[in-house]
Design an enzyme around this catalytic site. Structure first.
Site, short mmCIF file in Angstrom:
data_model
loop_
_atom_site.label_atom_id
_atom_site.label_comp_id
_atom_site.label_asym_id
_atom_site.label_seq_id
_atom_site.Cartn_x
_atom_site.Cartn_y
_atom_site.Cartn_z
N PHE A 1 -5.66 13.95 12.61
CA PHE A 1 -6.71 14.38 11.68
C PHE A 1 -7.98 13.54 11.81
O PHE A 1 -9.02 13.92 11.31
CB PHE A 1 -6.22 14.29 10.24
CG PHE A 1 -5.26 15.38 9.87
CD1 PHE A 1 -5.40 16.65 10.41
CD2 PHE A 1 -4.22 15.12 9.01
CE1 PHE A 1 -4.52 17.65 10.07
CE2 PHE A 1 -3.33 16.13 8.67
CZ PHE A 1 -3.49 17.40 9.20
N GLY A 2 -7.87 12.38 12.46
CA GLY A 2 -9.04 11.52 12.58
C GLY A 2 -8.70 10.09 12.21
O GLY A 2 -7.58 9.77 11.82
N VAL B 1 -8.78 6.27 10.34
CA VAL B 1 -8.67 5.74 8.98
C VAL B 1 -9.28 4.34 8.98
O VAL B 1 -8.99 3.53 9.86
CB VAL B 1 -7.21 5.68 8.51
CG1 VAL B 1 -7.12 5.12 7.09
CG2 VAL B 1 -6.57 7.05 8.56
N ASP C 1 5.59 17.15 6.21
CA ASP C 1 5.37 16.23 7.33
C ASP C 1 5.84 14.82 6.96
O ASP C 1 5.15 13.84 7.20
CB ASP C 1 3.89 16.22 7.74
CG ASP C 1 3.68 15.57 9.11
OD1 ASP C 1 4.63 15.59 9.92
OD2 ASP C 1 2.59 15.04 9.37
#
Length: 668
Positions: A346-347, A349, A460
């Site tokens: 998702f990218g 952090v 998940d």
């Protein structure tokens, strides 16, 4: 005349007859006694003293009388809301009737509504005993059984913590909760107060697990054991006034006697009454004015809180948490690499520090992430409403320009996979900590599935999505792929399967069918990983490589379960470790219906009195791999672990090649 005398004798006998027990047992396992024997005399003396004892006013009697083989032990327990006089009367009735029904047995037990009496020639004090037991139930069926059972479970679980924390005189709790159709459920739980807090809790938790056997979907029921009992109804069956006054009165210092040379006279008394008549109304008026003033000042604050609580599902509720992009830029030092905590599908952090000094973790969604605006808003809505010690807390979010960011509490110890899969760091997780982590994850999932206002499936759950705080308490993170349910839904279907291979249930991978049992499967895999310190994706034993679930199943079936256990675990209870492996295998069974609910799993973890069923064979890892090669999109996101960008790229390639993960096709 003869007829009249006969009727009179019958009436007198009925008046003097003892009321019948709810249930009683005459036990022959410990032998019999003869009339007028030493045991018989000791029994009569003991029971007579027990039922006439006026010094005890808290309803629990545990006495012994006699020596050696003729020693008698007895316990009398009255319901916590029963007054002392009624308690003694109930125990006296029990004494008379129980010795009549069991005239020769050295051990017997009987229950009335208000009391229980048991005696034996063996030690019965401070010991959990679940047998003999019995059930009673209301013939009426509950309205909206699923919701009724959820409310009932929550009510009884709350009462258990109250009762078990009681003192050596009383372990008793009552309460009520609002069920379906605004129906009120009333519950009662009680232990013999000679039990420890843990023993009481275990006994009551075990009694709760019996409810499906005896009283499933019924609007009232009881599970009665020698050491504890529970009861619930849709009407109040206990004396609330007696409960309120059942705690012992506070210790009061004796009032000083008036001096013998007191000069008080009738006139003096009159003056005193006049002063009281003037002062009391004035003081009352001043207090009333102060209270009104405080209420007016606080009214706006309460109104604000109520408005936030009633804002419901609308997006404006989390908007109160909205931060501007410039604030987050400053907090993360312009998203510098030195602040970067991890990288996932998702990218990245980042760690940030807000202007008030609060440390946060900022999840910056990638432009090419599969999580679009809808998923982003979904995560905001979900996480903003979830408040639980085992869930990560959302502190804020940003939806500005093309930027989408989530701001979470900062969790200092990164994620579980950072420790459990590292050859050196996993030694920091002894068994006590691992067991605490397993229990915390289970409690978080129970909250998501049953206790929160909305039923939520994570979809998940994996080691990298379990963050650890400074005390190594687990916090479930990353709800980006969570599926939101209305409270009466139990499963759903999706054409887009998202998750992490190895943790996904077979029905989800193959057919896109997911339910709370999908999370149960993932939890089972996670438990096996925590116990073994090994990733599910591959266990190398010599030249052979197989998945952890299959390896665990084979060893458990062959009685070599110790092969599964992490060799660094040199402490901890072997029985507890083996029980966790057993629970993990129950969770990964291929048949969805055979997997336990998370509430049942939590009971299994907390109570050894819960008997575990035998697990069936789990789904074959290799067969799932081949069947699902064209159906799975796997995304890795680690919000806690520190990884370089090159490591993340390598991981992404491995996921595609080794884990049979294929990007979902979209129309051109």
């Amino acid at each position: 005349m003869v007829l009249f005398l006969s009727i009179l004798i019958i009436l007198i006998s009925q008046i003097n007859a003892q009321p019948e027990f709810l249930y009683n047992f005459c036990l022959n396992d410990n032998g019999n006694y003869t009339a007028n024997s030493s045991y018989h005399n000791n029994l009569n003396t003991l029971l007579s003293n027990l039922s006439t004892n006026t010094q005890i006013d808290y309803g629990f009697y545990n006495f012994s009388h006699g020596l050696g083989n003729d020693k008698v032990n007895a316990i009398g327990l009255c319901r916590g809301d029963v007054k002392p006089d009624n308690c003694r009367s109930c125990l006296n009735d029990s004494r008379v009737l129980l010795t009549e029904l069991c005239p020769n047995q050295k051990e017997a037990i009987g229950w009335y509504d208000n009391c229980m009496l048991r005696y034996s020639n063996r030690s019965i004090f401070s010991t959990v005993e679940i047998l003999p037991s019995f059930f009673k139930w209301n013939n009426g069926n509950a309205t909206d059984a699923d919701q009724f059972n959820t409310v009932l479970t929550n009510l009884l679980n709350g009462l258990i913590s109250q009762a078990s924390s009681g003192d050596s005189r009383r372990k008793f709790a009552v309460g009520n909760a609002t069920g379906p159709a605004f129906q009120t459920l009333f519950g009662l739980v009680q232990c013999t107060p000679d039990l420890s807090e843990q023993d009481c809790s275990d006994c009551l938790l075990g009694a709760i697990t019996e409810i499906p056997r005896c009283c499933d979907d019924k609007k009232g029921g009881r599970v009665i054991r020698p050491s504890c009992n529970i009861r619930y109804e849709i009407y109040r069956f206990y004396e609330l006034a007696n409960v309120a006054t059942s705690s012992p009165p506070p210790t009061m210092l004796p009032l000083s006697p008036p001096p013998t040379d007191s000069l008080s006279t009738e006139g003096n008394s009159s003056n005193t009454r006049t002063v009281i008549a003037i002062v009391v109304p004035i003081v009352a008026f001043v207090v009333l004015v102060i209270i009104i003033f405080i209420c007016l000042r606080m009214r706006k604050s309460w109104k604000h809180i109520e408005d936030e609580a009633e804002s419901g599902d609308e997006i404006r509720s989390p908007e109160t948490l909205q931060l501007d992009f410039a604030t987050i830029m400053v907090a993360t030092n312009n998203f510098s690499d030195t602040n970067k905590l991890g990288q996932g599908g998702f990218g990245p952090v980042y760690k940030g520090i807000l202007s008030n000094g609060q440390e946060v973790a900022v999840k910056r969604l990638s432009g090419n992430s599969f999580q679009g605006d809808i998923e982003f808003k979904n995560e905001v809505l979900l996480v903003a409403k979830l408040q639980h010690r085992n869930l990560v807390t959302l502190q804020g979010f940003c939806l500005e320009r093309k930027e989408r960011l989530l701001v979470y509490e900062f969790v200092p110890n990164k994620s579980l996979d950072f420790f459990i899969f590292d050859q050196v760091k996993r030694a920091q997780l002894d068994w006590e900590r691992r067991y605490k982590i397993i229990g915390g994850i289970a409690r978080g999932l129970v909250y998501l599935h049953e206790d929160s206002r909305l039923r939520i499936i994570h979809r998940d759950l994996k080691a990298s999505n379990i963050l650890l705080d400074e005390m190594m308490n687990p916090k479930i993170s990353d709800f980006g792929m969570a599926r939101l349910f209305a409270t009466d839904q139990t499963q759903g279907n999706t054409s887009r399967v998202v998750g992490t291979y190895g943790y996904m249930a077979p029905e989800y991978m193959l057919y896109g069918q997911f339910s709370v049992k999908s999370d149960v499967f993932s939890f089972g895999v996670l438990v096996l990983e925590i116990v073994s310190g090994t990733k599910n994706s591959g266990v190398r034993r010599g030249e052979n490589v197989e998945d952890l679930v299959t390896y665990a199943w084979k060893n458990w079936r062959e009685g070599t379960g110790s092969n599964i256990v992490d060799p660094t675990l040199t402490d901890g209870s072997r029985n507890e470790i083996m029980r966790c492996i057993h629970i993990g295998l129950l969770c990964v069974q291929e048949n969805v219906a055979e997997r336990p609910s998370m509430a049942s799993v939590l009971l299994m973890l907390n109570s050894y009195s819960v008997t575990l069923p035998l697990p069936s064979q789990p789904a074959s890892f290799n067969s799932r791999r081949s069947l699902s090669a064209n159906a799975i999109h796997s995304e890795e996101y680690n919000s806690g672990a520190t990884k370089s960008s090159s490591e993340s790229q390598i991981q992404s390639v491995q996921a595609s090649v080794n884990d049979a993960s294929i990007t979902e096709p979209f129309p051109r």
